[in-house]
Design a protein around this motif. Structure first.
Motif, PDB file in Angstrom:
ATOM      1  N   GLU A  80      -7.225   4.059   8.877  1.00 62.21           N
ATOM      2  CA  GLU A  80      -6.431   5.261   9.097  1.00 62.21           C
ATOM      3  C   GLU A  80      -5.153   5.166   8.279  1.00 62.21           C
ATOM      4  OE1 GLU A  80      -5.625   6.264  13.113  1.00 62.21           O
ATOM      5  OE2 GLU A  80      -7.670   5.927  13.764  1.00 62.21           O
ATOM      6  N   HIS A  81      -4.420   6.233   8.259  1.00 62.21           N
ATOM      7  CA  HIS A  81      -3.099   6.240   7.631  1.00 62.21           C
ATOM      8  C   HIS A  81      -2.100   6.686   8.685  1.00 62.21           C
ATOM      9  CE1 HIS A  81      -5.466   6.001   3.990  1.00 62.21           C
ATOM     10  NE2 HIS A  81      -4.371   5.619   3.382  1.00 62.21           N
ATOM     11  N   ILE A  82      -1.029   5.911   8.822  1.00 63.84           N
ATOM     12  CA  ILE A  82       0.020   6.247   9.777  1.00 63.84           C
ATOM     13  C   ILE A  82       1.288   6.608   9.019  1.00 63.84           C
ATOM     14  CG2 ILE A  82      -0.915   4.793  11.615  1.00 63.84           C
ATOM     15  CD1 ILE A  82       1.211   2.681  10.878  1.00 63.84           C
ATOM     16  N   THR A  83       2.131   7.351   9.679  1.00 66.17           N
ATOM     17  CA  THR A  83       3.437   7.645   9.098  1.00 66.17           C
ATOM     18  C   THR A  83       4.492   7.030  10.008  1.00 66.17           C
ATOM     19  OG1 THR A  83       3.539   9.763  10.260  1.00 66.17           O
ATOM     20  CG2 THR A  83       2.705   9.796   8.012  1.00 66.17           C
ATOM     21  N   VAL A  84       5.490   6.449   9.387  1.00 63.53           N
ATOM     22  CA  VAL A  84       6.607   5.896  10.137  1.00 63.53           C
ATOM     23  C   VAL A  84       7.894   6.338   9.479  1.00 63.53           C
ATOM     24  CG1 VAL A  84       5.421   3.888  11.104  1.00 63.53           C
ATOM     25  CG2 VAL A  84       6.471   3.710   8.878  1.00 63.53           C
ATOM     26  N   ALA A 140      -3.574   1.682   7.811  1.00 58.74           N
ATOM     27  CA  ALA A 140      -3.576   0.819   8.991  1.00 58.74           C
ATOM     28  C   ALA A 140      -4.913   0.952   9.708  1.00 58.74           C
ATOM     29  CB  ALA A 140      -2.440   1.201   9.938  1.00 58.74           C
ATOM     30  N   SER A 141      -5.307  -0.109  10.386  1.00 64.76           N
ATOM     31  CA  SER A 141      -6.530  -0.034  11.180  1.00 64.76           C
ATOM     32  C   SER A 141      -6.299   0.903  12.361  1.00 64.76           C
ATOM     33  CB  SER A 141      -6.936  -1.425  11.668  1.00 64.76           C
ATOM     34  OG  SER A 141      -6.028  -1.881  12.657  1.00 64.76           O
ATOM     35  N   LEU A 181       6.755  -5.724   4.385  1.00 66.79           N
ATOM     36  CA  LEU A 181       5.458  -6.396   4.244  1.00 66.79           C
ATOM     37  C   LEU A 181       4.640  -5.784   3.110  1.00 66.79           C
ATOM     38  CD1 LEU A 181       4.519  -6.783   8.014  1.00 66.79           C
ATOM     39  CD2 LEU A 181       5.206  -8.606   6.438  1.00 66.79           C
ATOM     40  N   LEU A 182       4.653  -4.468   3.024  1.00 66.23           N
ATOM     41  CA  LEU A 182       3.904  -3.794   1.955  1.00 66.23           C
ATOM     42  C   LEU A 182       4.490  -4.120   0.581  1.00 66.23           C
ATOM     43  CD1 LEU A 182       3.255  -0.334   3.640  1.00 66.23           C
ATOM     44  CD2 LEU A 182       1.612  -2.189   3.311  1.00 66.23           C
ATOM     45  N   SER A 217      -2.500  -3.340   3.638  1.00 69.68           N
ATOM     46  CA  SER A 217      -2.566  -2.457   4.799  1.00 69.68           C
ATOM     47  C   SER A 217      -2.121  -3.238   6.028  1.00 69.68           C
ATOM     48  CB  SER A 217      -3.998  -1.935   4.997  1.00 69.68           C
ATOM     49  OG  SER A 217      -4.875  -3.008   5.285  1.00 69.68           O
ATOM     50  N   VAL A 218      -2.042  -2.531   7.152  1.00 70.37           N
ATOM     51  CA  VAL A 218      -1.580  -3.144   8.394  1.00 70.37           C
ATOM     52  C   VAL A 218      -2.765  -3.261   9.349  1.00 70.37           C
ATOM     53  CG1 VAL A 218       0.028  -2.925  10.323  1.00 70.37           C
ATOM     54  CG2 VAL A 218       0.691  -2.119   8.060  1.00 70.37           C
TER      55      VAL A 218
END
Length: 105
Positions: A2-6, A15-16, A53-54, A60-61
């Motif tokens: 998946e893709h998350i936004t922060v 991200a998983s 981290l990226l 990915s996370v």
């Protein structure tokens, strides 16, 4: 994946699904216990850590990484009685710890 936004990132972060779910659960928990402002602060802190981290090459996370990040990031206490100098010093120590520096002080 998946893709998350922060907060603090204009691009979605890969991200998983379980990592994304963990982040949402943590944000919701903070929102319920301490309010929306605290949840937004947590999101910014998590975003800063994930961004670092990226930048260091993580593609990915995954769940383990997200768990380490959300367990590691601490929100400032709601009521801060420290002097201005004390708060500034604590802020510097927190930034140093986020970047992997020594935590002692």
């Amino acid at each position: 994946m998946e893709h998350i936004t922060v907060a603090g990132h204009s691009e979605p972060i890969p991200a998983s699904a379980v990592a994304a779910s963990l982040l949402e659960q943590r944000l919701q928990s903070v929102r319920e216990k301490r309010g929306t402002e605290a949840a937004e602060t947590l999101e910014v802190l998590v975003g800063e850590r994930i961004g670092a981290l990226l930048e260091d090459g993580m593609p990915s996370v995954d769940f383990a990484t997200m768990r380490a990040v959300v367990d590691y990031v601490e929100l400032p206490e709601e009521e801060d009685n420290a002097s201005g100098l004390g708060r500034a010093l604590r802020g510097v120590k927190e930034k140093l710890a986020q970047r992997g520096g020594p935590a002692g002080g």
